[in-house]
Scaffold this active site. Structure first.
Site, PDB file in Angstrom:
ATOM      1  N   GLU A 154       0.807  -1.211   0.000  1.00 14.89           N
ATOM      2  CA  GLU A 154       0.000   0.000   0.000  1.00 14.89           C
ATOM      3  C   GLU A 154       0.842   1.265   0.000  1.00 14.89           C
ATOM      4  OE1 GLU A 154      -2.174  -1.837   3.609  1.00 14.89           O
ATOM      5  OE2 GLU A 154      -1.377   0.072   4.315  1.00 14.89           O
ATOM      6  N   CYS A 160       3.444   8.312   1.066  1.00 16.38           N
ATOM      7  CA  CYS A 160       4.115   7.375   1.955  1.00 16.38           C
ATOM      8  C   CYS A 160       4.168   6.031   1.229  1.00 16.38           C
ATOM      9  CB  CYS A 160       3.298   7.289   3.248  1.00 16.38           C
ATOM     10  SG  CYS A 160       3.815   5.970   4.348  1.00 16.38           S
ATOM     11  N   CYS A 163       7.252  -7.468   7.176  1.00 20.55           N
ATOM     12  CA  CYS A 163       8.361  -6.817   7.891  1.00 20.55           C
ATOM     13  C   CYS A 163       8.817  -7.736   9.007  1.00 20.55           C
ATOM     14  CB  CYS A 163       7.881  -5.487   8.478  1.00 20.55           C
ATOM     15  SG  CYS A 163       9.161  -4.587   9.380  1.00 20.55           S
ATOM     16  N   CYS A 176       7.692  -4.968  15.672  1.00 20.36           N
ATOM     17  CA  CYS A 176       7.181  -3.975  16.624  1.00 20.36           C
ATOM     18  C   CYS A 176       5.769  -4.388  17.049  1.00 20.36           C
ATOM     19  CB  CYS A 176       7.164  -2.581  15.998  1.00 20.36           C
ATOM     20  SG  CYS A 176       8.790  -2.011  15.482  1.00 20.36           S
ATOM     21  N   CYS A 221       2.496  -2.636  15.670  1.00 21.34           N
ATOM     22  CA  CYS A 221       2.404  -2.340  14.235  1.00 21.34           C
ATOM     23  C   CYS A 221       1.700  -3.452  13.465  1.00 21.34           C
ATOM     24  CB  CYS A 221       3.808  -2.124  13.672  1.00 21.34           C
ATOM     25  SG  CYS A 221       3.811  -1.787  11.904  1.00 21.34           S
ATOM     26  N   SER A 248      12.278   5.865  14.468  1.00 22.25           N
ATOM     27  CA  SER A 248      11.124   5.464  15.271  1.00 22.25           C
ATOM     28  C   SER A 248      11.614   5.104  16.658  1.00 22.25           C
ATOM     29  CB  SER A 248      10.447   4.241  14.630  1.00 22.25           C
ATOM     30  OG  SER A 248       9.913   4.614  13.386  1.00 22.25           O
ATOM     31  N   HIS A 277       9.831   5.798  20.094  1.00 25.49           N
ATOM     32  CA  HIS A 277       8.666   5.220  20.782  1.00 25.49           C
ATOM     33  C   HIS A 277       8.847   4.850  22.253  1.00 25.49           C
ATOM     34  CE1 HIS A 277       7.281   5.351  16.760  1.00 25.49           C
ATOM     35  NE2 HIS A 277       7.517   4.124  16.400  1.00 25.49           N
ATOM     36  N   ASN A 327      -2.714   4.996  15.876  1.00 23.80           N
ATOM     37  CA  ASN A 327      -3.848   4.572  15.075  1.00 23.80           C
ATOM     38  C   ASN A 327      -4.250   3.180  15.539  1.00 23.80           C
ATOM     39  OD1 ASN A 327      -5.319   5.657  12.877  1.00 23.80           O
ATOM     40  ND2 ASN A 327      -3.405   5.970  11.764  1.00 23.80           N
ATOM     41  N   CYS A 386      -0.477   2.041   9.010  1.00 17.46           N
ATOM     42  CA  CYS A 386       0.460   1.200   8.306  1.00 17.46           C
ATOM     43  C   CYS A 386       0.047  -0.277   8.251  1.00 17.46           C
ATOM     44  CB  CYS A 386       1.749   1.380   9.099  1.00 17.46           C
ATOM     45  SG  CYS A 386       3.175   0.721   8.425  1.00 17.46           S
TER      46      CYS A 386
HETATM   47  N1  SAH Z   1      10.019   0.436   9.634  1.00 15.20           N
HETATM   48  C1  SAH Z   1      10.178   1.856   9.533  1.00 15.20           C
HETATM   49  C2  SAH Z   1       9.198   2.530   8.614  1.00 15.20           C
HETATM   50  C3  SAH Z   1       7.787   2.021   8.551  1.00 15.20           C
HETATM   51  S1  SAH Z   1       6.769   2.308   9.960  1.00 15.20           S
HETATM   52  C4  SAH Z   1      10.152   2.464  10.913  1.00 15.20           C
HETATM   53  O1  SAH Z   1      10.034   1.736  11.886  1.00 15.20           O
HETATM   54  O2  SAH Z   1      10.305   3.663  11.026  1.00 15.20           O
HETATM   55  C5  SAH Z   1       6.456   4.032   9.921  1.00 15.20           C
HETATM   56  C6  SAH Z   1       6.078   4.636  11.253  1.00 15.20           C
HETATM   57  O3  SAH Z   1       4.729   4.281  11.595  1.00 15.20           O
HETATM   58  C7  SAH Z   1       6.934   4.126  12.378  1.00 15.20           C
HETATM   59  O4  SAH Z   1       7.299   5.182  13.232  1.00 15.20           O
HETATM   60  C8  SAH Z   1       6.000   3.153  13.078  1.00 15.20           C
HETATM   61  O5  SAH Z   1       6.395   2.925  14.381  1.00 15.20           O
HETATM   62  C9  SAH Z   1       4.673   3.875  12.932  1.00 15.20           C
HETATM   63  N2  SAH Z   1       3.473   3.083  13.170  1.00 15.20           N
HETATM   64  C10 SAH Z   1       3.302   1.750  13.023  1.00 15.20           C
HETATM   65  N3  SAH Z   1       2.046   1.392  13.367  1.00 15.20           N
HETATM   66  C11 SAH Z   1       1.394   2.522  13.723  1.00 15.20           C
HETATM   67  C12 SAH Z   1       0.073   2.810  14.177  1.00 15.20           C
HETATM   68  N4  SAH Z   1      -0.835   1.864  14.291  1.00 15.20           N
HETATM   69  N5  SAH Z   1      -0.234   4.099  14.460  1.00 15.20           N
HETATM   70  C13 SAH Z   1       0.696   5.084  14.302  1.00 15.20           C
HETATM   71  N6  SAH Z   1       1.932   4.875  13.876  1.00 15.20           N
HETATM   72  C14 SAH Z   1       2.306   3.606  13.594  1.00 15.20           C
END
Ligand code: SAH
Length: 338
Positions: free
Chosen positions: A87, A100, A107, A111, A114, A209, A211, A285, A328
């Site tokens: 996507e 994006c 992946c 995490c 995610c 990222s 967190h 989200n 995502c």
């Molecule tokens: N793997 C890379 C890029 C993809 S994720 C990374 O970790 O940066 C892009 C961003 O979206 C990351 O900061 C990730 O932690 C965040 N993300 C993942 N799931 C999410 C969600 N449900 N709500 C908000 N941000 C989210």
């Protein structure tokens, strides 16, 4: 396929065939400026050459399956040659159109919060599969895309070579001519690749990222932290900033009762003290399959205020996609679990 090649690679392709280097530039113009989809349309190149190209470097784009549209955000689902889905999301900002893009199918970073990571990596995307996400979205909206963030499905630094090629192709003045400063790579913190990236000394933005403000919590929600703990990560980022003179972004999702307490904000401010950076607070989200909840606005504001008071540059991310499952990986999951 043709979109996998940087202009330099295409120049070498022609040189190896005793042809002219400038063919590469011609082809780039056709593909990225006139945006043709067949070789036949490239009227300034010999028929024989075009036939060879057709066989050796076919023109192929990821296939658009569906679009969900909202006021200032579109969510795109694409199908790949092997039947997999990825996507991309378009966000309309006052400063331009930002996309994006995804960099992998699935992946491996794991995490906990995610959606994308619920499915293990199937394979890396090729640079061309990333480039053509941009082309397809541009065609759909019939407008230029001005900004690119590599924050869709996948960990870009787990697909380093293709992602860097992707950046070079879209950045090329004869390609899509998207300025380096308008491109952002987001990583969960793969230290050796951050080092490699900083050695390239490109002007591309780097986002981390984060967190969590300490190892215990970060390892709990982001397993990659066990391999590349915070202390080393922060050390590497400091080196990056020193070397490139660029500001880094730290992304921080706020998860209710997990990482959103006052003490976390204070710890975060301390961790980032003295680094040329800014913190992007992201309201989580929520997704059906994962139990984490979004912090409420009061908590988010409190977190923000503490960072501000500690002189950290901080913003709260503008929300785009929560109505249309733009978290995502959500769209792909919905499609494949049907
Ligand atoms: N793997 C890379 C890029 C993809 S994720 C990374 O970790 O940066 C892009 C961003 O979206 C990351 O900061 C990730 O932690 C965040 N993300 C993942 N799931 C999410 C969600 N449900 N709500 C908000 N941000 C989210």
């Amino acid at each position: 396929m043709i979109y996998n090649l940087t202009k330099e690679e295409l120049e070498n392709y022609f040189l190896e065939r005793n042809d002219k280097k400038f063919r590469a530039e011609q082809i780039f113009k056709w593909l990225y400026q006139k945006k043709v989809k067949t070789y036949e349309e490239m009227t300034d190149i010999k028929k024989e050459t075009l036939k060879e190209l057709e066989e050796e470097l076919p023109i192929y784009r990821v296939e658009l399956v569906s679009v969900e549209r909202d006021k200032d955000v579109n969510k795109y689902l694409f199908r790949l040659k092997d039947g997999e889905h990825i996507e991309a999301v378009l966000m309309r900002h006052d400063y331009g159109n930002s996309i994006c893009v995804s960099s992998q199918i699935g992946c491996n970073m794991g995490c906990k919060f995610c959606e994308s990571g619920r499915r293990k990596k199937v394979r890396n995307l090729t640079s061309g599969e990333i480039v053509t996400q941009v082309l397809q979205v541009e065609e759909d909206i019939n407008e230029r895309i001005t900004h690119v963030v590599i924050m869709g499905i996948g960990e870009p630094f787990d697909n380093y070579d293709e992602v860097i090629k992707f950046c070079r192709i879209i950045n090329d003045p004869k390609g899509l001519a998207i300025g380096s400063r308008h491109i952002t790579i987001s990583t969960c913190g793969i230290i050796p690749k951050i080092r490699e990236f900083s050695d390239l000394n490109l002007q591309i933005n780097l986002a981390i990222s984060l967190h969590a403000p300490n190892d215990e919590l970060r390892s709990e929600i982001m397993p990659i932290n066990k391999a590349y703990p915070l202390k080393d990560l922060i050390k590497e980022i400091k080196k990056y900033v020193e070397k490139t003179n660029r500001r880094v972004t730290f992304e921080y999702i706020l998860l209710k009762n997990v990482n959103d307490k006052e003490q976390h904000a204070k710890e975060l401010a301390k961790l980032l003290k003295g680094i040329n950076c800014y913190v992007n607070l992201i309201p989580y989200n929520e997704t059906e399959n994962i139990q984490y909840e979004r912090s409420n606005m009061f908590q988010i504001m409190k977190f923000y205020d503490i960072l501000k008071k500690e002189n950290v540059n901080v913003t709260i991310r503008k929300e785009f996609g929560s109505k249309i499952s733009a978290a995502c990986g959500q769209l792909r999951s919905k499609k494949e679990e049907k």
